[in-house]
Scaffold this active site. Structure first.
Site, PDB file in Angstrom:
ATOM      1  N   ALA A  32       7.248  10.870   3.813  1.00 20.40           N
ATOM      2  CA  ALA A  32       6.206  11.441   4.659  1.00 20.40           C
ATOM      3  C   ALA A  32       5.158  12.043   3.732  1.00 20.40           C
ATOM      4  CB  ALA A  32       6.775  12.489   5.604  1.00 20.40           C
ATOM      5  N   ILE A  33       4.426  11.158   3.065  1.00 18.14           N
ATOM      6  CA  ILE A  33       3.414  11.606   2.115  1.00 18.14           C
ATOM      7  C   ILE A  33       2.214  12.175   2.877  1.00 18.14           C
ATOM      8  CG2 ILE A  33       1.942  10.908   0.159  1.00 18.14           C
ATOM      9  CD1 ILE A  33       4.985  10.521  -0.375  1.00 18.14           C
ATOM     10  N   GLY A  34       1.839  11.505   3.948  1.00 18.10           N
ATOM     11  CA  GLY A  34       0.745  12.012   4.768  1.00 18.10           C
ATOM     12  C   GLY A  34      -0.630  11.550   4.320  1.00 18.10           C
TER      13      GLY A  34
ATOM     14  N   THR B 121       9.107  -0.280  -1.513  1.00 19.63           N
ATOM     15  CA  THR B 121      10.057   0.704  -2.027  1.00 19.63           C
ATOM     16  C   THR B 121      10.679   0.311  -3.366  1.00 19.63           C
ATOM     17  OG1 THR B 121      10.476   1.348   0.226  1.00 19.63           O
ATOM     18  CG2 THR B 121      12.122   2.009  -1.377  1.00 19.63           C
TER      19      THR B 121
ATOM     20  N   ASN C  61      -6.565  -0.686   1.841  1.00 15.67           N
ATOM     21  CA  ASN C  61      -5.924  -0.204   3.062  1.00 15.67           C
ATOM     22  C   ASN C  61      -6.784   0.906   3.663  1.00 15.67           C
ATOM     23  OD1 ASN C  61      -3.997   1.730   4.540  1.00 15.67           O
ATOM     24  ND2 ASN C  61      -2.702  -0.062   4.236  1.00 15.67           N
TER      25      ASN C  61
ATOM     26  N   LYS D 191      -2.290  -4.162   9.744  1.00  9.22           N
ATOM     27  CA  LYS D 191      -0.905  -3.832   9.388  1.00  9.22           C
ATOM     28  C   LYS D 191      -0.186  -3.291  10.610  1.00  9.22           C
ATOM     29  CE  LYS D 191       1.854  -1.644   5.775  1.00  9.22           C
ATOM     30  NZ  LYS D 191       1.781  -1.066   4.425  1.00  9.22           N
TER      31      LYS D 191
ATOM     32  N   CYS E 136       0.583   4.138  10.216  1.00  8.06           N
ATOM     33  CA  CYS E 136       1.190   5.220   9.433  1.00  8.06           C
ATOM     34  C   CYS E 136       1.853   6.211  10.377  1.00  8.06           C
ATOM     35  CB  CYS E 136       0.166   5.958   8.576  1.00  8.06           C
ATOM     36  SG  CYS E 136       0.928   7.356   7.719  1.00  8.06           S
TER      37      CYS E 136
ATOM     38  N   SER F 116       0.829  -1.203   0.000  1.00 11.52           N
ATOM     39  CA  SER F 116       0.000   0.000   0.000  1.00 11.52           C
ATOM     40  C   SER F 116       0.867   1.258   0.000  1.00 11.52           C
ATOM     41  CB  SER F 116      -0.903   0.003   1.230  1.00 11.52           C
ATOM     42  OG  SER F 116      -1.684   1.172   1.254  1.00 11.52           O
TER      43      SER F 116
END
Lengths: 258, 311
Positions: B70-72, B266, B99, B165, B130, B21
């Site tokens: 750190a997309i948020g 990644t 997710n 998760k 997260c 995700s």
């Protein structure tokens, strides 16, 4: 977009810490595809071993020739670009290409275009200027660099049209910033195109607000295909962000908040 | 040819490899590059109730053998996801795992319910881990009581199997696993990213606009392997293992640690074909190490039970 190995055909240092590299495509089929590459689009280049360095480096297309060879120009500013700069002629480079949305050259019928570039933002403007000139547009370029030994492509831009070189310290051309030299041409252009550091883009778009123009935005990038949401820029028209790697890197000047 | 087929609650997988995700968007961009039907499953980017704009930039930083992000939780909100993204993915013949993120138990429940009601997903993944939004998720991933509560509430509401998760940013991941297992989770996915930071030398400040970010990539793989291994000893729940997978050998390592399937995160960022390459090579790697099929490899991961308790 495809992932392919490009062959290094030439590797020249053209200014301080600045490399011009010519890259060849592996097949005729790709060469045909390359004719569709637009000024403002970029390559997302992977150098080194699998995870060192981890991320790709976005590098804009500085020029294309009729054989489909791609020229890139980049500044050695860290480990990735240092490794890329050391690739010798004949070596292979993994790249995703073409990435992003370029300048809408086909839709624009311009009498006069003003190109405003700063430092390593200058390269995509060359391919743009060349394309515009070939379509009969008069091209005026204002190019800013920190100092004389960082200047590149001065003659090439002069071949496209009137070119003003500006250096911070006045060591070559005019002294100051690109924004100091725009007023002379303010009445002449139908559309401006700018690429460079964000503070420069901010100053340019403020000074030329209300005029039609396009800017190319840079940001630390992840996947380069629009999936990871790392490189974004706030949108002006709607609440939220635009993806630089997919919706951009070229945006209409009034489309995003810098 | 070795069959890569494997089954987990709600999921009949052609192969055990799915994108993690947040590293795959909602699949659209990747579907232009390859046929998504080749994947084991797709795990979509986190859905929250309202749309979220995410953090300011820079959102990513490169690290040794990894990256910080750190997309948020930027996403268009669950309604848009149900209307636009899930129908798009339904054209592919692969399980979709949604997710779910939230700031409150009510939000998790509401989002899970809406996703469940579309009938277009095969499993839910509760993102209680997260690290990149102030009010979201991570407190549920650090407190076994809250994790159990959110799991139980979602389970009560939906029919779809629920995977939780887990965050590595916790004192005792085994305790977290046991808590959500008792609360009724159908499976676990682990691990999410580890909280990290990078200082930008020229500005002398944290490089990421969010200051901290989640560390991912090969750098965290040994931690993920250790955590999967430990949880395997104490929980009977199937595990979707993740953390730095970039090769087929890494997949086998996770299976032998105790995972039943894996997610690749990644690696997709620097190689959009990473999942495809891993899937292609996995049969050879299984064969090389003496496995005839997936079950044997997964069984291999269950064999060393109680190793840790003896030590």
């Amino acid at each position: 977009m495809i992932q392919t190995e490009l062959t290094v055909l030439a590797n020249n240092k053209i200014a301080e810490q600045t490399i011009e590299m010519q890259l060849g495509l592996a097949s005729d089929k790709l060469v045909t595809e390359a004719e569709k590459f637009m000024p403002g689009q970029f390559l997302h280049v992977k150098v080194g071993e699998a995870d060192t360095p981890m991320l790709r480096r976005p590098i804009s297309i500085a020029d294309m020739d009729s054989d489909g060879n791609i020229t890139i120009i980049f500044k050695i500013s860290g480990r990735g670009t240092d490794m890329l700069g050391k690739q010798s002629v004949g070596s292979q480079i993994d790249a995703l290409l073409p990435c992003g949305t370029g300048y809408p050259v086909e839709e624009l019928n311009l009498d006069t275009a003003l190109l405003i570039g700063g430092g390593i933002g200058v390269p995509p403007l060359y391919y743009l200027g060349k394309t515009l000139a070939s379509r009969g547009t008069r091209v005026i370029s204002i190019l800013g660099f920190q100092k004389e030994d960082q200047v590149f492509y001065k003659e090439k831009f002069m071949n496209l049209g009137e070119t003003i070189i500006v250096t911070d310290d006045g060591s070559l051309g005019e002294k100051g910033f690109v924004t100091d030299y725009m007023s002379k041409h303010i009445a002449e252009f139908d559309c401006f195109f700018s690429c460079g550091p964000t503070p420069m883009l901010r100053a340019v778009t403020e000074k030329l607000s209300g005029r039609r123009g396009y800017i190319s935005v840079e940001q630390r990038m992840g996947c380069g295909i629009g999936a990871c949401y790392a490189c974004v820029v706030p949108s002006k028209s709607e609440t939220g962000f635009k993806k630089i790697c997919k919706d951009g890197p070229v945006f209409a000047a009034n489309e995003v908040n810098l | 040819m070795i069959s890569l087929e494997t089954k987990l609650p709600g999921l009949h997988l052609k192969n055990p490899v799915m994108p993690a995700s947040g590293c795959f968007g909602f699949g659209r961009e990747f579907s232009e590059l390859f046929d998504l039907n080749q994947l084991g499953a797709v795990v979509i980017k986190a859905a929250t109730y309202e749309s979220r704009y995410g953090n300011q930039t820079p959102r990513v930083a490169e690290t040794a053998a990894g990256m910080l992000n750190a997309i948020g939780l930027q996403n268009p909100g669950v309604e848009a996801i149900c209307k636009e993204e899930l129908p798009y993915l339904s054209r592919f013949d692969i399980p979709v795992i949604a997710n779910v993120a939230g700031s409150t138990i009510e939000e998790y429940v509401a989002v899970a319910k809406m996703l469940d009601e579309t009938g277009l997903i095969q499993a839910l993944e509760l993102n209680i881990s997260c690290p990149n939004v102030k009010e979201g998720g991570i407190q549920f991933g650090m407190d076994p009581g809250l994790a159990a509560e959110v799991t139980a509430q979602v389970k009560k509401t939906v029919d779809t199997p629920v995977y939780v998760k887990l965050s590595p940013n916790t004192a005792d991941i085994v305790q977290m696993a046991k808590a959500v297992e008792t609360a009724g989770a159908d499976g676990l996915s682990m691990i999410n990213t580890l909280t990290g930071m990078q200082i930008d030398l020229p500005s002398r400040k944290p490089l990421l606009a969010n200051q901290t970010g989640g560390l991912s990539g090969p750098a965290i793989k040994p931690i993920a392997i250790r955590m999967v291994y430990e949880v395997r000893q104490h929980s009977g729940l199937p595990i979707i293992g993740m953390g730095g997978i970039s090769t087929a050998e890494d997949v086998l390592e996770f299976l032998l640690a105790g995972a039943s399937a894996v997610a690749v995160g990644t690696a997709n960022i620097h190689d959009p074909f990473a999942c495809m390459k891993i899937i292609e090579r996995l049969p050879q790697v299984l064969q090389k190490y003496g496995f005839q099929n997936m079950e044997e490899a997964i069984e291999g991961g269950n064999r060393h039970e109680a190793d840790l308790s003896r030590s």
